[in-house]
Design a protein around this motif. Structure first.
Motif, PDB file in Angstrom:
ATOM      1  N   VAL A 149      -8.762  -4.439   1.924  1.00  0.00           N
ATOM      2  CA  VAL A 149      -9.542  -3.505   2.720  1.00  0.00           C
ATOM      3  C   VAL A 149      -8.883  -3.638   4.319  1.00  0.00           C
ATOM      4  CG1 VAL A 149     -11.749  -3.977   4.265  1.00  0.00           C
ATOM      5  CG2 VAL A 149     -11.764  -4.361   1.507  1.00  0.00           C
ATOM      6  N   PHE A 150      -8.034  -4.517   4.595  1.00  0.00           N
ATOM      7  CA  PHE A 150      -7.514  -4.147   5.798  1.00  0.00           C
ATOM      8  C   PHE A 150      -6.295  -3.318   5.767  1.00  0.00           C
ATOM      9  CE2 PHE A 150      -3.489  -5.836   8.159  1.00  0.00           C
ATOM     10  CZ  PHE A 150      -3.831  -5.825   9.368  1.00  0.00           C
ATOM     11  N   LEU A 151      -5.509  -3.124   4.599  1.00  0.00           N
ATOM     12  CA  LEU A 151      -4.485  -2.395   4.453  1.00  0.00           C
ATOM     13  C   LEU A 151      -4.740  -0.964   4.305  1.00  0.00           C
ATOM     14  CD1 LEU A 151      -2.150  -4.633   2.153  1.00  0.00           C
ATOM     15  CD2 LEU A 151      -1.797  -4.041   4.598  1.00  0.00           C
ATOM     16  N   VAL A 152      -6.257  -0.819   3.910  1.00  0.00           N
ATOM     17  CA  VAL A 152      -6.609   0.613   3.582  1.00  0.00           C
ATOM     18  C   VAL A 152      -7.206   0.987   5.158  1.00  0.00           C
ATOM     19  CG1 VAL A 152      -8.336   1.792   2.489  1.00  0.00           C
ATOM     20  CG2 VAL A 152      -7.004   0.336   1.182  1.00  0.00           C
ATOM     21  N   ALA A 153      -7.968   0.139   5.786  1.00  0.00           N
ATOM     22  CA  ALA A 153      -8.979   0.440   6.669  1.00  0.00           C
ATOM     23  C   ALA A 153      -8.102   0.624   8.229  1.00  0.00           C
ATOM     24  CB  ALA A 153      -9.967  -0.666   7.158  1.00  0.00           C
ATOM     25  N   ILE A 184     -12.715  -7.491   9.874  1.00  0.00           N
ATOM     26  CA  ILE A 184     -13.138  -8.172   9.059  1.00  0.00           C
ATOM     27  C   ILE A 184     -12.265  -8.510   7.836  1.00  0.00           C
ATOM     28  CG2 ILE A 184     -14.970  -8.445   7.479  1.00  0.00           C
ATOM     29  CD1 ILE A 184     -16.814  -7.311   9.626  1.00  0.00           C
ATOM     30  N   GLY A 185     -11.558  -7.387   7.361  1.00  0.00           N
ATOM     31  CA  GLY A 185     -10.934  -7.647   6.113  1.00  0.00           C
ATOM     32  C   GLY A 185      -9.677  -8.723   6.348  1.00  0.00           C
ATOM     33  N   PHE A 186      -8.964  -8.537   7.556  1.00  0.00           N
ATOM     34  CA  PHE A 186      -8.034  -9.416   7.930  1.00  0.00           C
ATOM     35  C   PHE A 186      -8.503 -10.789   8.067  1.00  0.00           C
ATOM     36  CE2 PHE A 186      -5.576 -11.766  11.269  1.00  0.00           C
ATOM     37  CZ  PHE A 186      -4.367 -11.528  10.628  1.00  0.00           C
ATOM     38  N   LEU A 187      -9.496 -10.851   8.710  1.00  0.00           N
ATOM     39  CA  LEU A 187     -10.134 -12.368   8.926  1.00  0.00           C
ATOM     40  C   LEU A 187     -10.481 -13.059   7.679  1.00  0.00           C
ATOM     41  CD1 LEU A 187     -12.114 -12.034  12.168  1.00  0.00           C
ATOM     42  CD2 LEU A 187      -9.860 -13.143  11.968  1.00  0.00           C
TER      43      LEU A 187
END
Length: 192
Positions: free
Chosen positions: A34-38, A84-87
């Motif tokens: 999610v982090f890498l896409v967002a 949020i994806g990173f956390l």
């Protein structure tokens, strides 16, 4: 009272038989995805905001309202999803290191632990850096409300500002240490 089927399941597995560490690692991978896409979507949206808006401005009525709402929602959701994806990737990644897994990778575990330590203790470093900068420059700067307290002209407010940053560093450090102590020093935490 537990049912006979629950009593036979070991504590480190779930009902499907997967180990808790494997589940946490999959959740961490999903958060990282999610982090890498967002993140690039957020960067692209904010860097191309003016051309996108110039395409939306000539629209009228419902199409303008729908396009503007969609753009606003994308501008709000994409950075939030990246954060949020990173956390979640860090949280579940650290959790997966300390849970039983079917296979482990020592190098990846060390990278996850290092990233987790940096993320958890970053607020401490920022607060200490702000206090150190204030001592070096002789002024404390606060953003909201915008205020500058100078040591030469307002020493009481200056030292209160430095004290504030030191208190915040202590608070953030305490919270981070409470999270990491049972992981880094399990025998000392078990004795408490």
């Amino acid at each position: 009272m537990s049912s006979p089927s629950q009593a036979s399941i070991p504590a480190h597995t779930t009902r499907q038989g997967a180990l808790k560490g494997d589940i946490a690692r999959r959740r961490a991978g999903l958060g990282l995805l999610v982090f890498l896409v967002a993140l690039p979507v957020s960067w692209w949206l904010f860097s191309r905001l003016e051309p996108i808006w110039t395409e939306i401005m000539p629209l009228e009525g419902v199409t303008f309202m729908a396009a503007a709402t969609l753009l606003g929602a994308a501008l709000a959701i994409a950075p939030l999803a990246a954060g949020i994806g990173f956390l979640l990737a860090i949280w579940f990644g650290v959790d997966s290191v300390y849970q039983p897994r079917t296979r482990g990778c020592a190098l990846l575990d060390r990278v996850i632990i290092a990233a987790g330590l940096v993320v958890w203790f970053a607020p401490v470093l920022v607060a200490l850096g702000s206090a150190g900068r204030a001592l070096y420059e002789g002024r404390v700067h606060f953003v909201r409300p915008p205020r500058d307290y100078f040591l030469a002209t307002d020493p009481i407010a200056f030292w209160q500002g430095v004290g504030f940053w030191l208190i915040m560093a202590g608070l953030f450090g305490f919270l981070a240490w409470r999270y990491w102590r049972p992981r880094l020093l399990p025998t000392a935490a078990a004795q408490d």
